[in-house]
Every structure is written in structure tokens, then in C-alpha cells.
Write an enzyme that holds these catalytic residues in place. Sequence first.
Site, PDB file in Angstrom:
ATOM      1  N   THR A 168     -12.441   2.505   4.518  1.00 27.81           N
ATOM      2  CA  THR A 168     -12.803   1.147   4.080  1.00 27.81           C
ATOM      3  C   THR A 168     -14.153   0.610   4.560  1.00 27.81           C
ATOM      4  O   THR A 168     -14.464   0.651   5.745  1.00 27.81           O
ATOM      5  CB  THR A 168     -11.723   0.153   4.554  1.00 27.81           C
ATOM      6  OG1 THR A 168     -10.452   0.645   4.170  1.00 27.81           O
ATOM      7  CG2 THR A 168     -11.912  -1.221   3.947  1.00 27.81           C
ATOM      8  N   GLY A 198      -3.147  -0.613  -0.374  1.00 31.37           N
ATOM      9  CA  GLY A 198      -3.327  -0.933   1.042  1.00 31.37           C
ATOM     10  C   GLY A 198      -3.607  -2.405   1.255  1.00 31.37           C
ATOM     11  O   GLY A 198      -3.359  -3.253   0.389  1.00 31.37           O
ATOM     12  N   ASP A 199      -4.158  -2.704   2.422  1.00 28.03           N
ATOM     13  CA  ASP A 199      -4.465  -4.096   2.766  1.00 28.03           C
ATOM     14  C   ASP A 199      -5.683  -4.639   2.047  1.00 28.03           C
ATOM     15  O   ASP A 199      -5.810  -5.853   1.838  1.00 28.03           O
ATOM     16  CB  ASP A 199      -4.726  -4.196   4.278  1.00 28.03           C
ATOM     17  CG  ASP A 199      -5.920  -3.326   4.689  1.00 28.03           C
ATOM     18  OD1 ASP A 199      -5.822  -2.090   4.557  1.00 28.03           O
ATOM     19  OD2 ASP A 199      -6.954  -3.882   5.107  1.00 28.03           O
ATOM     20  N   THR A 219     -10.457  -3.163   8.374  1.00 30.65           N
ATOM     21  CA  THR A 219     -10.445  -1.725   8.108  1.00 30.65           C
ATOM     22  C   THR A 219      -9.367  -1.095   8.974  1.00 30.65           C
ATOM     23  O   THR A 219      -9.083  -1.590  10.059  1.00 30.65           O
ATOM     24  CB  THR A 219     -11.817  -1.083   8.422  1.00 30.65           C
ATOM     25  OG1 THR A 219     -11.667   0.343   8.549  1.00 30.65           O
ATOM     26  CG2 THR A 219     -12.427  -1.594   9.713  1.00 30.65           C
TER      27      THR A 219
HETATM   28  N1  GLY Z   1      -7.547  -0.088   5.068  1.00 30.86           N
HETATM   29  C1  GLY Z   1      -7.446   0.652   3.909  1.00 30.86           C
HETATM   30  C2  GLY Z   1      -6.112   1.037   3.517  1.00 30.86           C
HETATM   31  O1  GLY Z   1      -5.211   1.141   4.332  1.00 30.86           O
HETATM   32  O2  GLY Z   1      -5.929   1.258   2.357  1.00 30.86           O
END
Ligand code: GLY
Length: 308
Positions: A168, A198-199, A219
Site C-alpha cells: 500500500t 482490504g482496509d 498501510t
Molecule cells: N493494507 C492493504 C491491505 O491489507 O489490503
Amino acid sequence: MPVPALIVHGGAGDIPPAEHQDYLAGCRVAFETGWRLLERGQSALDAVEAAVREMEDNPTFDAGVGSVLNSEGEIELDAMIMDGAQLRLGAVAAVRGIANPVTLARRIMEESGHNILVGEGARQYAARIGLRLCSQAELTVPREVARYREFQQAAMRARKLALIGHDTVGAVAMDQFGNIAAATSTGGIAFKLPGRVGDSPLVGSGAYADNLSGGASATGHGEAIMRVLLSKTATDAVASGLTAQEAADRALQILRERVNGEGGLIVLDRHGNVGFAHNTPYMAVAWRGPEGVMHVTMQAERGRTGTR
Ligand code: GLY
């Protein structure tokens, strides 16, 4: 009049030393791309979009070209952008065949009447508004094919293997009008299941921006980050009176102590002060704060705290 500020990150992870110079150079170029726009009087939204696009186009990073491969050997991308002036957001999740998902996220925010588009619908929207589509092959680099083969061989080892390598990219900016924006873009975690989100495209998790407090971009391991709304947690901490650095440290502490999460974040407050924190071995960051000096660092986990 507010003094513009910008901070970008190239992802937290166990980044191999042989790749550090590429990370530092990529973060520097991304920072300079966004900063030029702020200097010209353009908006914080323009700056974070341009900085993140630059990293999406750079095969070093896990975003756009160079992204990690999922368990089928395909690339699915997540991204979001947020406008702290009006609390508007645009996001895209699990989309295939788009070179610059952050730009798609911005167009979704500004033109679609929706906040989030996913999968094939997101790709169709990109085609309808004339964004460049691309093949999986155009996004795939040999480094990630080699990593994918390693994952295949170790397929059922701990899922934490997925944080080996990189993760990320993101940026947070404040423009001369005091408007704050944040953006995040990612290929997600290596060997993820198809359709996994994801987040990064989730508001308050992967990024958040509010002119009244500040902005953040996260990230790391998305499954943990989204459980503590890492970016909103950080901006709430700034709103409660913590410095940007204290807020980054507090949010990371919550990530670690509440959900045993791994990752990092960058934070910018409404005065243009910046902070960042991570509990992975490395995180690449570039920023320029109110003192007017540009910094770029591949921060090792040891010594990651302190006033910026
Ligand atoms: N931080 C990126 C993900 O987990 O998709």
C-alpha cells in the site's frame, strides 16, 4: 494563510534491503510531484491524487503496476480518496485492469453520485468515463511472479507471510486554503483470495480526512487495520489535542494492543504538522512540514518515534 504540507508513504513491511533505494527514490518523486501542485496553488486533492498516481505507475510499489498477485495469480486493486473540506469520498475495490485506481476513485467521488464501486462494475465505470484500461500482463512484474511462486510452494503456511515484501501507498496533504485530503492505493496483500477487500478503500480504515482535525493514510494488514479504524482513530486523536506524531503513535499502539495488528500510518494535522509510525521492520516516508524542509527516509522500526 495556511502553509501547504504533504506527507507520502510507500508502504510498511519487511522490505528487502536491496529494494530500499528504489523505495526512497519513488517516495521522493511522488512527494515532489504532489508538492509541485501545492506550490502552484492547486488543491490538496490534486496533490494526493498526483502523488499516489506516481507510485501506482512505479513498479517498485504494491499499487497499480507492480502490485502483488492474489491466490489465482491475478491483480485486484483497492483505492480511496477523501476530501476533508466536505467529507466527500470515492473508493474502488477489487477492480481488475485499471492502471490508476486512485483516479477512478476520485472520478467516482466527483461524478458518479456514489462513494464506492467494486469489481466489474468499477471497471465498466472506468471504461465509460474514458479511463485507460489495461491487461493483467501490463500490471504484472517479474518480481511479483517470483514471489507468487514462493507463496504457492508455502501456500498453507501462516497467512502472515503475506506481509513479507511490501504494501500500500498513500498521501495526505494540506493546501494553501487549509483544505486537507488523503488517498491510499494498493494491490492488497499477497496471495489474498479473489474478491478480498482490504482496509485501503474503507473510509476511516485506509484513509480519512477532515479539515477540522487532520488526515491519515494507513498501510499494513488490512484485516487488522479495519477492526480499529486506524485512520479515523488517528484523526480523532489529533482532534482530541494530541500532536500528529502522538496521534500516529497512539493509533499504532491501539492496532498492536487491541488486534495484534501489523502496519503503519502517516498523519497530518490541520496546522500542517506531520507524524508517522509503524511496527513493521521498515516504512518509506517523504514529507515536508511547516519548517519548510523536505525529508525522505526508509524508517527502520527501531527509532521510529519522535517529533517530526
Ligand atoms: N493494507 C492493504 C491491505 O491489507 O489490503
